[in-house]
Design a protein around this motif. Structure first.
Motif, short mmCIF file in Angstrom:
data_model
loop_
_atom_site.label_atom_id
_atom_site.label_comp_id
_atom_site.label_asym_id
_atom_site.label_seq_id
_atom_site.Cartn_x
_atom_site.Cartn_y
_atom_site.Cartn_z
N THR A 55 24.72 -28.80 -0.21
CA THR A 55 26.06 -28.84 0.39
C THR A 55 25.95 -28.65 1.90
O THR A 55 26.58 -29.36 2.68
CB THR A 55 26.96 -27.75 -0.23
N TRP A 56 25.13 -27.69 2.31
CA TRP A 56 24.91 -27.42 3.73
C TRP A 56 24.33 -28.65 4.43
O TRP A 56 24.79 -29.06 5.49
CB TRP A 56 23.98 -26.22 3.86
N ALA A 57 23.30 -29.25 3.83
CA ALA A 57 22.66 -30.41 4.44
C ALA A 57 23.61 -31.60 4.52
O ALA A 57 23.66 -32.30 5.53
CB ALA A 57 21.40 -30.79 3.65
N SER A 58 24.39 -31.80 3.48
CA SER A 58 25.36 -32.89 3.48
C SER A 58 26.40 -32.71 4.58
O SER A 58 26.80 -33.67 5.24
CB SER A 58 26.05 -33.00 2.12
N ALA A 59 26.84 -31.47 4.79
CA ALA A 59 27.81 -31.18 5.84
C ALA A 59 27.24 -31.47 7.23
O ALA A 59 27.98 -31.73 8.17
CB ALA A 59 28.27 -29.72 5.76
N ALA A 60 25.92 -31.45 7.34
CA ALA A 60 25.24 -31.74 8.61
C ALA A 60 24.83 -33.21 8.69
O ALA A 60 23.98 -33.57 9.50
CB ALA A 60 24.02 -30.84 8.77
N ALA A 61 25.41 -34.04 7.83
CA ALA A 61 25.15 -35.48 7.81
C ALA A 61 23.70 -35.80 7.44
O ALA A 61 23.14 -36.80 7.87
CB ALA A 61 25.54 -36.13 9.12
N ARG A 62 23.07 -34.95 6.66
CA ARG A 62 21.73 -35.19 6.12
C ARG A 62 21.89 -35.74 4.71
O ARG A 62 22.95 -35.64 4.11
CB ARG A 62 20.90 -33.91 6.07
N THR A 63 20.81 -36.26 4.15
CA THR A 63 20.81 -36.78 2.79
C THR A 63 19.84 -35.95 1.96
O THR A 63 18.64 -36.26 1.90
CB THR A 63 20.41 -38.27 2.76
N PRO A 64 20.31 -34.88 1.35
CA PRO A 64 19.41 -34.00 0.59
C PRO A 64 18.98 -34.63 -0.73
O PRO A 64 19.68 -35.47 -1.30
CB PRO A 64 20.25 -32.75 0.36
N ASN A 65 17.83 -34.19 -1.21
CA ASN A 65 17.28 -34.61 -2.49
C ASN A 65 17.46 -33.41 -3.44
O ASN A 65 16.63 -32.50 -3.45
CB ASN A 65 15.80 -34.96 -2.30
N PHE A 80 0.37 -20.53 0.58
CA PHE A 80 1.14 -20.09 1.74
C PHE A 80 2.58 -20.56 1.59
O PHE A 80 2.83 -21.75 1.40
CB PHE A 80 0.55 -20.66 3.04
N ALA A 81 3.51 -19.64 1.70
CA ALA A 81 4.93 -19.98 1.54
C ALA A 81 5.41 -20.94 2.62
O ALA A 81 6.39 -21.65 2.42
CB ALA A 81 5.77 -18.70 1.55
N GLU A 82 4.71 -20.99 3.74
CA GLU A 82 5.08 -21.95 4.78
C GLU A 82 5.07 -23.37 4.24
O GLU A 82 5.88 -24.20 4.66
CB GLU A 82 4.12 -21.85 5.98
N GLU A 83 4.16 -23.65 3.31
CA GLU A 83 4.13 -24.99 2.69
C GLU A 83 5.47 -25.30 2.03
O GLU A 83 5.97 -26.42 2.12
CB GLU A 83 3.02 -25.06 1.64
N LEU A 84 6.04 -24.31 1.36
CA LEU A 84 7.33 -24.50 0.72
C LEU A 84 8.43 -24.72 1.75
O LEU A 84 9.34 -25.52 1.52
CB LEU A 84 7.68 -23.29 -0.16
N PHE A 85 8.36 -24.01 2.85
CA PHE A 85 9.38 -24.16 3.89
C PHE A 85 9.41 -25.59 4.41
O PHE A 85 10.48 -26.18 4.56
CB PHE A 85 9.13 -23.16 5.03
N PHE A 86 8.24 -26.16 4.67
CA PHE A 86 8.21 -27.53 5.18
C PHE A 86 8.66 -28.53 4.11
O PHE A 86 9.33 -29.52 4.43
CB PHE A 86 6.83 -27.87 5.74
N ARG A 87 8.36 -28.27 2.84
CA ARG A 87 8.89 -29.12 1.76
C ARG A 87 10.40 -28.98 1.68
O ARG A 87 11.10 -29.95 1.43
CB ARG A 87 8.24 -28.75 0.44
N LEU A 88 10.91 -27.75 1.87
CA LEU A 88 12.35 -27.53 1.86
C LEU A 88 13.02 -28.37 2.94
O LEU A 88 14.02 -29.06 2.67
CB LEU A 88 12.68 -26.05 2.06
N LEU A 89 12.50 -28.33 4.15
CA LEU A 89 13.08 -29.13 5.23
C LEU A 89 13.09 -30.61 4.87
O LEU A 89 14.10 -31.30 5.11
CB LEU A 89 12.30 -28.91 6.53
N ASP A 90 12.01 -31.09 4.29
CA ASP A 90 11.95 -32.50 3.88
C ASP A 90 13.01 -32.83 2.84
O ASP A 90 13.72 -33.82 2.97
CB ASP A 90 10.56 -32.81 3.34
N ARG A 91 13.16 -31.97 1.82
CA ARG A 91 14.12 -32.23 0.74
C ARG A 91 15.57 -32.09 1.22
O ARG A 91 16.48 -32.66 0.65
CB ARG A 91 13.91 -31.29 -0.44
N LEU A 92 15.76 -31.33 2.30
CA LEU A 92 17.09 -31.22 2.90
C LEU A 92 17.44 -32.45 3.74
O LEU A 92 18.59 -32.64 4.13
CB LEU A 92 17.19 -29.97 3.79
N GLY A 93 16.45 -33.26 4.04
CA GLY A 93 16.67 -34.44 4.88
C GLY A 93 16.63 -34.13 6.35
O GLY A 93 17.13 -34.89 7.17
N VAL A 94 15.99 -33.02 6.69
CA VAL A 94 15.89 -32.61 8.10
C VAL A 94 14.65 -33.25 8.71
O VAL A 94 13.60 -33.24 8.14
CB VAL A 94 15.80 -31.06 8.22
#
Length: 94
Positions: A55-65, A80-94
């Motif tokens: 919902t947050w990503a969509s409100a920012a005109a991103r296309t989340p998965n 390393f949790a950082e790996e998850l953070f970068f995957r999160l950004l990708d799935r958010l469409g950032v």
């Protein structure tokens, strides 16, 4: 980041309001054991966290998965949790 074991993430949008979640949920829960708070109330399960983040990503005109977000929020087996953070950004469409 918590020693590369866990990540807290938060977002806010006018459309979706404030949301908070964590990556590497089991590791995050271990860090929060002594807090005395209600971990499940503070950090929603993967499906709810994914919906809020989408919902947050969509409100920012991103296309989340959404299915990809659920996977990221449910993932536990990482070095390393950082790996998850970068995957999160990708799935958010950032």
């Amino acid at each position: 980041m918590l020693d590369s074991d866990a990540v807290h993430v938060e977002g806010f949008s006018m459309a979706g309001g404030h949301w908070k979640a964590c990556l590497a949920r089991e590791a995050t829960a271990a860090y929060c054991e002594d807090d005395g708070g209600d971990f499940d109330a503070e950090f929603p399960p993967p499906e709810a966290a994914a919906r809020a983040a989408a919902t947050w990503a969509s409100a920012a005109a991103r296309t989340p998965n959404l299915p990809g977000l659920v996977e990221v929020f449910a993932e536990e087996d990482v070095d390393f949790a950082e790996e998850l953070f970068f995957r999160l950004l990708d799935r958010l469409g950032v």
